[in-house]
Design a protein around this motif. Sequence first.
Motif, PDB file in Angstrom:
ATOM      1  N   LEU A 262       0.834  -1.199   0.000  1.00 45.46           N
ATOM      2  CA  LEU A 262       0.000   0.000   0.000  1.00 45.46           C
ATOM      3  C   LEU A 262       0.869   1.250   0.000  1.00 45.46           C
ATOM      4  O   LEU A 262       0.611   2.196  -0.762  1.00 45.46           O
ATOM      5  N   ASP A 263       1.901   1.265   0.833  1.00 46.74           N
ATOM      6  CA  ASP A 263       2.830   2.390   0.860  1.00 46.74           C
ATOM      7  C   ASP A 263       3.427   2.630  -0.526  1.00 46.74           C
ATOM      8  O   ASP A 263       3.532   3.776  -0.984  1.00 46.74           O
ATOM      9  N   LYS A 264       3.807   1.548  -1.173  1.00 48.61           N
ATOM     10  CA  LYS A 264       4.433   1.643  -2.496  1.00 48.61           C
ATOM     11  C   LYS A 264       3.472   2.241  -3.516  1.00 48.61           C
ATOM     12  O   LYS A 264       3.827   3.131  -4.295  1.00 48.61           O
ATOM     13  N   ARG A 265       2.244   1.763  -3.506  1.00 52.97           N
ATOM     14  CA  ARG A 265       1.268   2.259  -4.475  1.00 52.97           C
ATOM     15  C   ARG A 265       0.941   3.731  -4.235  1.00 52.97           C
ATOM     16  O   ARG A 265       0.819   4.518  -5.187  1.00 52.97           O
ATOM     17  N   MET A 266       0.807   4.106  -2.973  1.00 53.29           N
ATOM     18  CA  MET A 266       0.456   5.496  -2.671  1.00 53.29           C
ATOM     19  C   MET A 266       1.603   6.448  -2.971  1.00 53.29           C
ATOM     20  O   MET A 266       1.381   7.638  -3.224  1.00 53.29           O
ATOM     21  N   SER A 267       2.829   5.940  -2.968  1.00 54.10           N
ATOM     22  CA  SER A 267       3.994   6.802  -3.220  1.00 54.10           C
ATOM     23  C   SER A 267       4.043   7.294  -4.659  1.00 54.10           C
ATOM     24  O   SER A 267       4.727   8.285  -4.956  1.00 54.10           O
ATOM     25  N   THR A 268       3.343   6.627  -5.561  1.00 52.70           N
ATOM     26  CA  THR A 268       3.352   7.033  -6.971  1.00 52.70           C
ATOM     27  C   THR A 268       2.101   7.817  -7.363  1.00 52.70           C
ATOM     28  O   THR A 268       2.007   8.313  -8.483  1.00 52.70           O
ATOM     29  N   HIS A 269       1.151   7.919  -6.466  1.00 55.91           N
ATOM     30  CA  HIS A 269      -0.124   8.580  -6.774  1.00 55.91           C
ATOM     31  C   HIS A 269       0.002  10.091  -6.569  1.00 55.91           C
ATOM     32  O   HIS A 269       0.467  10.533  -5.513  1.00 55.91           O
ATOM     33  N   GLN A 270      -0.402  10.884  -7.583  1.00 53.65           N
ATOM     34  CA  GLN A 270      -0.308  12.354  -7.525  1.00 53.65           C
ATOM     35  C   GLN A 270       1.058  12.778  -6.983  1.00 53.65           C
ATOM     36  O   GLN A 270       1.162  13.603  -6.064  1.00 53.65           O
ATOM     37  N   LYS A 271       2.087  12.201  -7.537  1.00 48.13           N
ATOM     38  CA  LYS A 271       3.449  12.369  -7.018  1.00 48.13           C
ATOM     39  C   LYS A 271       3.838  13.847  -6.921  1.00 48.13           C
ATOM     40  O   LYS A 271       3.618  14.635  -7.824  1.00 48.13           O
ATOM     41  N   GLY A 272       4.404  14.208  -5.783  1.00 45.99           N
ATOM     42  CA  GLY A 272       4.883  15.559  -5.554  1.00 45.99           C
ATOM     43  C   GLY A 272       3.838  16.530  -5.029  1.00 45.99           C
ATOM     44  O   GLY A 272       4.164  17.670  -4.701  1.00 45.99           O
ATOM     45  N   HIS A 307      -5.660  16.724  -5.470  1.00 45.34           N
ATOM     46  CA  HIS A 307      -7.068  16.370  -5.651  1.00 45.34           C
ATOM     47  C   HIS A 307      -7.447  15.396  -4.541  1.00 45.34           C
ATOM     48  O   HIS A 307      -7.197  14.204  -4.621  1.00 45.34           O
ATOM     49  N   SER A 308      -8.065  15.933  -3.485  1.00 44.21           N
ATOM     50  CA  SER A 308      -8.363  15.139  -2.303  1.00 44.21           C
ATOM     51  C   SER A 308      -9.329  13.995  -2.597  1.00 44.21           C
ATOM     52  O   SER A 308      -9.158  12.876  -2.104  1.00 44.21           O
ATOM     53  N   LEU A 309     -10.355  14.256  -3.399  1.00 39.64           N
ATOM     54  CA  LEU A 309     -11.336  13.205  -3.697  1.00 39.64           C
ATOM     55  C   LEU A 309     -10.690  12.051  -4.458  1.00 39.64           C
ATOM     56  O   LEU A 309     -10.891  10.873  -4.115  1.00 39.64           O
ATOM     57  N   TYR A 310      -9.919  12.365  -5.477  1.00 40.97           N
ATOM     58  CA  TYR A 310      -9.250  11.310  -6.250  1.00 40.97           C
ATOM     59  C   TYR A 310      -8.287  10.532  -5.361  1.00 40.97           C
ATOM     60  O   TYR A 310      -8.182   9.308  -5.458  1.00 40.97           O
ATOM     61  N   PHE A 311      -7.597  11.242  -4.468  1.00 38.63           N
ATOM     62  CA  PHE A 311      -6.682  10.574  -3.539  1.00 38.63           C
ATOM     63  C   PHE A 311      -7.413   9.501  -2.740  1.00 38.63           C
ATOM     64  O   PHE A 311      -6.962   8.358  -2.631  1.00 38.63           O
ATOM     65  N   VAL A 312      -8.555   9.838  -2.173  1.00 34.05           N
ATOM     66  CA  VAL A 312      -9.259   8.899  -1.299  1.00 34.05           C
ATOM     67  C   VAL A 312      -9.915   7.783  -2.107  1.00 34.05           C
ATOM     68  O   VAL A 312      -9.903   6.621  -1.687  1.00 34.05           O
ATOM     69  N   LEU A 313     -10.486   8.104  -3.252  1.00 31.70           N
ATOM     70  CA  LEU A 313     -11.064   7.049  -4.091  1.00 31.70           C
ATOM     71  C   LEU A 313      -9.991   6.019  -4.472  1.00 31.70           C
ATOM     72  O   LEU A 313     -10.219   4.804  -4.399  1.00 31.70           O
ATOM     73  N   ASP A 362      -8.050   3.858 -13.484  1.00 27.23           N
ATOM     74  CA  ASP A 362      -7.671   5.156 -12.918  1.00 27.23           C
ATOM     75  C   ASP A 362      -7.757   6.249 -13.980  1.00 27.23           C
ATOM     76  O   ASP A 362      -8.239   7.350 -13.703  1.00 27.23           O
ATOM     77  N   SER A 363      -7.289   5.964 -15.183  1.00 30.75           N
ATOM     78  CA  SER A 363      -7.321   6.980 -16.240  1.00 30.75           C
ATOM     79  C   SER A 363      -8.750   7.309 -16.646  1.00 30.75           C
ATOM     80  O   SER A 363      -9.069   8.471 -16.952  1.00 30.75           O
TER      81      SER A 363
END
Length: 385
Positions: A262-272, A307-313, A362-363
């Motif tokens: 999970l940590d790995k996947r979240m590290s690439t989401h909306q990076k930066g 994008h908070s909503l996309y982050f949580v989804l 996701d796209s």
Amino acid sequence: MKFLKNIHKLSGCQAAILTNQSAFGYQNKYHFQIYSEIFDLKTIFLPEHGLFAELQDQVSGDELSYLFGNMQIVNLYGKEESSLVPPRESFQNIDLVIIDIKDVGSRYYTFLTTAYYILEELSKLKKETGKAPVFLVIDSPNPIGTKVEGSPLQETYQSFVGVKTVLHRHGLTPGGLLSYYNETFQLNVDVVVVPVGVMHPKQIPSFQWVPPSPNIPTQNTCFVYPGMCLLEGTNLSEGRGTTKPFETFGAPFLVGKEKLELDKRMSTHQKGKFLLRNLRFLPTFHKYANEICEGYQLMVTKPKEFHSLYFVLYFLKQLGELFPNQFAYLQGVYEFRSDRPAIELLVGDSYLLDYLTGKHTDSELESYLSETESDWSKAIKPFRY
């Protein structure tokens, strides 16, 4: 305060007000104290959480009492769903209904839904009798600016935590959103919006923060709330019972190799655009009270891009894949509704719900959100103050 020059024109009117402690500042007073010197203030409508944000979420305000001369206190968050709608007699001999309460920019936040229910009742009163009190909105800046996120709430999911057609992060001021309701739903109430300040459309306001409710302690909380509120519909702690609600989140079962993935996947989401700080926390109340939780602190580094909503989804979708036997969506009564799970009422869109179960990529989700956000931005142009 420039708006006082305008409202003094209505001096002496018999008035009711929806307000709480967030309407504070002029002469270091609560605004209802100021209005009581201008108007014949008859009634205070209490929103969820009470006048001074004393109560936690989904706690009835029926036991609250205040002594303000001869003013009537009408609680609009009781033990029954019917309590959400103001009684018709509360408008008797009233010339003016004042709305002076802060919003946090998300459709789940119930204060402007309460104001909408008042607006609906005034509309019915006007149709039945030919007249109704003026609906006066003392406007205030949206604490997270004009950026929008999400998709329109579909009517089948409408509830106290979501009015139909509105996006998750609506990008409007209280006056703008209530004017949108009045015009879009053809309520035909006399709505007067009195701005308290002018802000550049791309500016994020900064001002002294009075918590409008117990779990919105800072302005930063508002930036994550459009997405993080979805956790209320899950068995994850959304950080209630900590000093950083909605920024701190997790659960005891977030451990092991699945957590590392999970940590790995979240590290690439909306990076930066954000940082996730791994931590342990101990909620003092609410979900997992006095139980160690494994989780994160969400630290937004680029609030105009995050994008908070996309982050949580995205996050919830990963939990469903990695923790299928531990992660769950809550069942039971949520904000007076028992016919649908809380997650459905909060998400409010069948396309987004299908994404959570893997029916969209996701796209595809990003494209969908881009389209709905563009459409909403065009629709609300007349209501930007």
